[in-house]
Design an enzyme around this catalytic site. Structure first.
Site, PDB file in Angstrom:
ATOM      1  N   GLU A  85       0.805  -1.101   0.019  1.00  0.00           N
ATOM      2  CA  GLU A  85      -0.105   0.101   0.061  1.00  0.00           C
ATOM      3  C   GLU A  85       0.902   1.333  -0.018  1.00  0.00           C
ATOM      4  O   GLU A  85       1.708   1.509   0.777  1.00  0.00           O
ATOM      5  CB  GLU A  85      -0.975   0.020   1.199  1.00  0.00           C
ATOM      6  CG  GLU A  85      -1.732  -1.253   1.365  1.00  0.00           C
ATOM      7  CD  GLU A  85      -2.973  -0.929   1.980  1.00  0.00           C
ATOM      8  OE1 GLU A  85      -3.735   0.257   1.970  1.00  0.00           O
ATOM      9  OE2 GLU A  85      -3.621  -2.041   2.658  1.00  0.00           O
TER      10      GLU A  85
HETATM   11  C1  LIG Z   1      -5.721 -10.078   7.526  1.00  0.00           C
HETATM   12  C2  LIG Z   1      -4.642  -8.853   7.429  1.00  0.00           C
HETATM   13  C3  LIG Z   1      -4.566  -8.149   6.411  1.00  0.00           C
HETATM   14  C4  LIG Z   1      -3.388  -7.030   6.259  1.00  0.00           C
HETATM   15  N1  LIG Z   1      -3.238  -6.439   4.991  1.00  0.00           N
HETATM   16  C5  LIG Z   1      -2.255  -5.751   4.983  1.00  0.00           C
HETATM   17  C6  LIG Z   1      -2.044  -5.224   3.532  1.00  0.00           C
HETATM   18  O1  LIG Z   1      -2.727  -5.388   2.634  1.00  0.00           O
HETATM   19  N2  LIG Z   1      -0.777  -4.263   3.366  1.00  0.00           N
HETATM   20  C7  LIG Z   1      -0.181  -4.038   4.456  1.00  0.00           C
HETATM   21  O2  LIG Z   1       0.757  -3.341   4.475  1.00  0.00           O
HETATM   22  N3  LIG Z   1      -0.436  -4.619   5.720  1.00  0.00           N
HETATM   23  C8  LIG Z   1      -1.297  -5.363   6.066  1.00  0.00           C
HETATM   24  N4  LIG Z   1      -1.517  -5.866   7.116  1.00  0.00           N
HETATM   25  C9  LIG Z   1      -0.816  -5.786   8.312  1.00  0.00           C
HETATM   26  C10 LIG Z   1       0.545  -6.409   8.247  1.00  0.00           C
HETATM   27  O3  LIG Z   1       0.409  -7.689   7.900  1.00  0.00           O
HETATM   28  C11 LIG Z   1       1.094  -6.020   9.593  1.00  0.00           C
HETATM   29  O4  LIG Z   1       1.145  -4.511   9.793  1.00  0.00           O
HETATM   30  C12 LIG Z   1       2.746  -6.565   9.699  1.00  0.00           C
HETATM   31  O5  LIG Z   1       2.935  -7.680   9.064  1.00  0.00           O
HETATM   32  C13 LIG Z   1       2.934  -6.555  11.118  1.00  0.00           C
HETATM   33  O6  LIG Z   1       4.407  -6.994  11.576  1.00  0.00           O
HETATM   34  P1  LIG Z   1       4.777  -6.977  12.936  1.00  0.00           P
HETATM   35  O7  LIG Z   1       6.412  -7.640  12.865  1.00  0.00           O
HETATM   36  O8  LIG Z   1       4.739  -5.694  13.517  1.00  0.00           O
HETATM   37  O9  LIG Z   1       3.930  -7.906  13.802  1.00  0.00           O
HETATM   38  P2  LIG Z   1       3.670  -9.653  13.750  1.00  0.00           P
HETATM   39  O10 LIG Z   1       3.978 -10.090  12.145  1.00  0.00           O
HETATM   40  O11 LIG Z   1       2.454  -9.963  14.304  1.00  0.00           O
HETATM   41  O12 LIG Z   1       5.001 -10.173  14.362  1.00  0.00           O
HETATM   42  C14 LIG Z   1       4.995 -10.573  15.697  1.00  0.00           C
HETATM   43  C15 LIG Z   1       5.548 -11.780  15.856  1.00  0.00           C
HETATM   44  O13 LIG Z   1       5.614 -12.309  17.288  1.00  0.00           O
HETATM   45  C16 LIG Z   1       4.956 -13.247  17.687  1.00  0.00           C
HETATM   46  N5  LIG Z   1       4.546 -13.634  18.770  1.00  0.00           N
HETATM   47  C17 LIG Z   1       3.483 -13.267  19.180  1.00  0.00           C
HETATM   48  N6  LIG Z   1       3.211 -13.497  20.718  1.00  0.00           N
HETATM   49  C18 LIG Z   1       4.353 -14.131  20.949  1.00  0.00           C
HETATM   50  C19 LIG Z   1       4.926 -14.717  22.319  1.00  0.00           C
HETATM   51  N7  LIG Z   1       4.259 -14.586  23.659  1.00  0.00           N
HETATM   52  N8  LIG Z   1       6.338 -15.102  22.257  1.00  0.00           N
HETATM   53  C20 LIG Z   1       7.029 -15.188  21.205  1.00  0.00           C
HETATM   54  N9  LIG Z   1       6.593 -14.609  20.019  1.00  0.00           N
HETATM   55  C21 LIG Z   1       5.413 -13.966  19.839  1.00  0.00           C
HETATM   56  C22 LIG Z   1       4.020 -13.698  16.534  1.00  0.00           C
HETATM   57  O14 LIG Z   1       4.041 -15.164  16.246  1.00  0.00           O
HETATM   58  C23 LIG Z   1       4.616 -12.950  15.262  1.00  0.00           C
HETATM   59  O15 LIG Z   1       5.487 -13.833  14.443  1.00  0.00           O
HETATM   60  C24 LIG Z   1      -2.467  -7.003   7.458  1.00  0.00           C
HETATM   61  C25 LIG Z   1      -2.666  -7.682   8.394  1.00  0.00           C
HETATM   62  C26 LIG Z   1      -3.658  -8.703   8.311  1.00  0.00           C
HETATM   63  C27 LIG Z   1      -3.772  -9.787   9.700  1.00  0.00           C
END
Ligand SMILES: Cc1cc2nc3c(=O)[nH]c(=O)nc-3n(C[C@H](O)[C@H](O)[C@H](O)COP(=O)(O)OP(=O)(O)OC[C@H]3O[C@@H](n4cnc5c(N)ncnc54)[C@H](O)[C@@H]3O)c2cc1C
Ligand SMILES: *[C@@H]1O[C@H](CO)[C@@H](O)[C@H](O)[C@H]1NC(C)=O
Ligand SMILES: *[C@@H]1O[C@H](CO)[C@@H](O)[C@H](O)[C@H]1NC(C)=O
Ligand SMILES: *[C@@H]1O[C@H](CO)[C@@H](O)[C@H](O)[C@H]1NC(C)=O
Length: 489
Positions: free
Chosen positions: A83
């Site tokens: 996006e």
């Molecule tokens: C359905 C959906 C649609 C989306 N669509 C879009 C899109 O089209 N375009 C876009 O840009 N973004 C989109 N997003 C948002 C995007 O996916 C996220 O913003 C991004 O991937 C988040 O990355 P992160 O590293 O912040 O979090 P996460 O990917 O959540 O990483 C955190 C990690 O921590 C792990 N974890 C959790 N609890 C624990 C624990 N207690 N101990 C150890 N590990 C743990 C989890 O398993 C995970 O692997 C979408 C998300 C979803 C769910």
């Protein structure tokens, strides 16, 4: 007896601790291996901090970037679009997608006006829908201008709905509500009643990186981007091409973080204990709002308030497979809208002919309360509801879906939703408190991104920024990062 036992346990605990101390040479424990955690670890690695440990709860990296197979297709149940494409600045995720040659398609929403269905069947006349879209356009021009002037005058935030009331144009008919849902909920996964005006209009993602959205449909998955980043600094097995680095541990559910000046002790569900000088917590804000991870001592009140006031929204992409196509195909038909009397009831549809030719698959998106409701019912019930909606649109004679896929991000204790959304009542100062470190515990993740919360690029950029904060602390002793001050009353 009891006292002895307690003392005995205490001794084991202390011995255990000193054992861990003696054997651990870890500077940073990164919790979570999604886009932000992996990018943070890579940033640390590039700064020469290579004695980190990544603990991930699931059996894979990538987090909310997650592919699966559905009826022989590789589909995304999490993030799907890049996006913010074709703007003034280059979106780093778009840059990466192009380097990796991820198969993708620009989503064409231009003709959606001609593709809105009434709940009595058939399309709204184009002229009627065009007028409704013009009103919506005028309304959002008004609310964006209002937002800009209110920010300039440092006025308090209001909801998008309040701004719509101010211009005396609140959507109430099924058609107007459907267009309103398409404009706001389809992006933020929460209604205008909840979403902050000043922090979403204009939205930095579209204003800086461009208004285009590119849909990723690649057999390697959108998650391959996270693997690509991981392969740049984690050891990869030559034989299997899998990550074999001992600093990445999968299936490690963090349940407790003890922190003090001298360091952190992280306990996992399987009873293991890990010690380091710092922790970098990358789990979603939805997870931080539950008690999956217990902090000792409790996180300070200012931190909890910031974490609890922000929102974890829920966005659900339901896939349906059919024996044959009964929907229009060809240019200008990719997206269609269903205008029910109930706002947000199976509202936004996408036919997959561009992305997966010949697949006979439809994607319908629901959010918020509908997502939570649907996660709790059986897939059969959801399929029946979706079929009824499709029959409202296309008539009784269409075939039943052969298969359905319903992702459940909200029920999953490792996510508790899909992405963060900025609600009214959270100032920039309070938002910054979400990412502010607490002692030796640092925070990263899409919900900590300075300008792009909710997005893949937000997760990526926050991984770099949070790790940089920690590098400044470790290398330069600058352990009190500065954020914008509290607004003057
Ligand atoms: C359905 C959906 C649609 C989306 N669509 C879009 C899109 O089209 N375009 C876009 O840009 N973004 C989109 N997003 C948002 C995007 O996916 C996220 O913003 C991004 O991937 C988040 O990355 P992160 O590293 O912040 O979090 P996460 O990917 O959540 O990483 C955190 C990690 O921590 C792990 N974890 C959790 N609890 C624990 C624990 N207690 N101990 C150890 N590990 C743990 C989890 O398993 C995970 O692997 C979408 C998300 C979803 C769910
Ligand atoms: C809204 O603003 C855009 C861009 O400034 C302009 O092109 C459009 O005509 C405006 N729409 C209405 C209905 O005022
Ligand atoms: C390598 O990874 C794949 C999937 O990512 C997995 O199926 C396979 O078992 C892994 N191989 C080894 C040796 O770990
Ligand atoms: C717009 O959609 C309508 C209805 O599906 C379709 O008939 C028409 O060809 C489309 N127009 C364009 C320009 O793509």
């Amino acid at each position: 007896m009891e006292g002895l036992e307690v003392r005995g346990l205490l001794l084991v605990w202390i011995l255990g601790l000193s054992f861990v101390t003696a054997t651990s040479a870890t500077s940073v424990i990164v919790i979570g291996a999604g886009m932000s955690g992996i990018t943070a670890a890579k940033t640390l690695s590039e700064a020469g901090i290579k004695d980190f440990l990544i603990l991930e709860a699931t059996n894979r990296i990538g987090g909310r970037m997650c592919k699966t197979t559905f009826q022989g297709l590789n589909v995304e149940i999490g993030a799907n679009w890049v996006e913010g494409v074709n703007g003034k600045q280059m979106n780093p995720i778009w840059d990466l997608a192009q380097k990796l040659k991820l198969r993708n398609f620009q989503s064409d929403y231009d003709n959606v006006t001609a593709n809105i269905y009434t709940h009595h069947g058939g399309l709204y006349p184009h002229a009627v829908a065009t007028v409704a879209f013009d009103v919506a356009d005028e309304r959002s021009n008004y609310t964006t201008a209002l937002s800009t002037s209110m920010s300039r005058n440092k006025e308090e935030d209001i909801s998008i709905l309040a701004s719509q009331r101010l211009c005396n144009k609140v959507p109430t008919s099924p058609l107007d509500m459907a267009i309103d849902y398409y404009t706001y909920d389809y992006e933020f996964a929460e209604p205008p009643r909840i979403t902050s005006l000043q922090n979403t209009e204009p939205l930095p993602t579209f204003a800086n990186f461009g208004e285009d959205l590119n849909f990723v449909a690649d057999t390697r998955g959108y998650e391959s981007m996270v693997y690509h980043i991981a392969h740049q600094f984690l050891t990869t097995s030559k034989h299997t091409a899998n990550i074999s680095d001992p600093r990445l541990l999968l299936n490690k559910v963090v349940r407790e973080i003890r922190y003090s000046r001298s360091g952190v002790i992280v306990k996992t569900e399987d009873g293991s204990m890990y010690r380091a000088k710092y922790a970098m917590v990358s789990v979603s804000i939805g997870v931080l709002q539950t008690n999956l991870i217990k902090f000792h001592p409790d996180l300070p009140h200012w931190k909890l308030l910031a974490l609890y006031q922000f929102n974890m929204a829920v966005y659900t992409k339901i896939l349906l497979k059919f024996p044959y196509k009964f929907w229009p195909t060809g240019p200008g038909t990719e997206f269609f809208i269903y205008a029910d009397e109930k706002r947000g009831y199976y509202p936004i549809w996408q036919q997959m002919e561009n992305n997966y030719p010949g697949s006979n698959v439809l994607l319908v998106t629901v959010t918020d309360d509908e997502s939570r409701r649907i996660e709790q019912q059986s897939d059969e019930e959801t399929k029946a509801e979706a079929m009824e909606v499709l029959r409202n649109m296309f008539g009784k004679n269409i075939p039943d879906a052969k298969a359905i896929l319903v992702p459940r991000w909200w029920s999953n204790r490792f996510y508790k939703g899909s992405f963060s959304n900025w609600p009214i009542g959270v100032s920039r100062f309070e938002y910054d408190q979400i990412r502010a470190p607490v002692g030796n515990v640092y925070f990263t993740g899409e919900h900590t991104s300075e300008h792009y919360n909710g997005y893949v690029h937000g997760a990526y950029l926050s991984g770099i920024d949070s790790a940089q904060m920690l590098v400044d602390c470790i290398k330069k002793g600058n352990c009190e990062p500065k954020f914008e001050g509290r607004p003057k009353k």
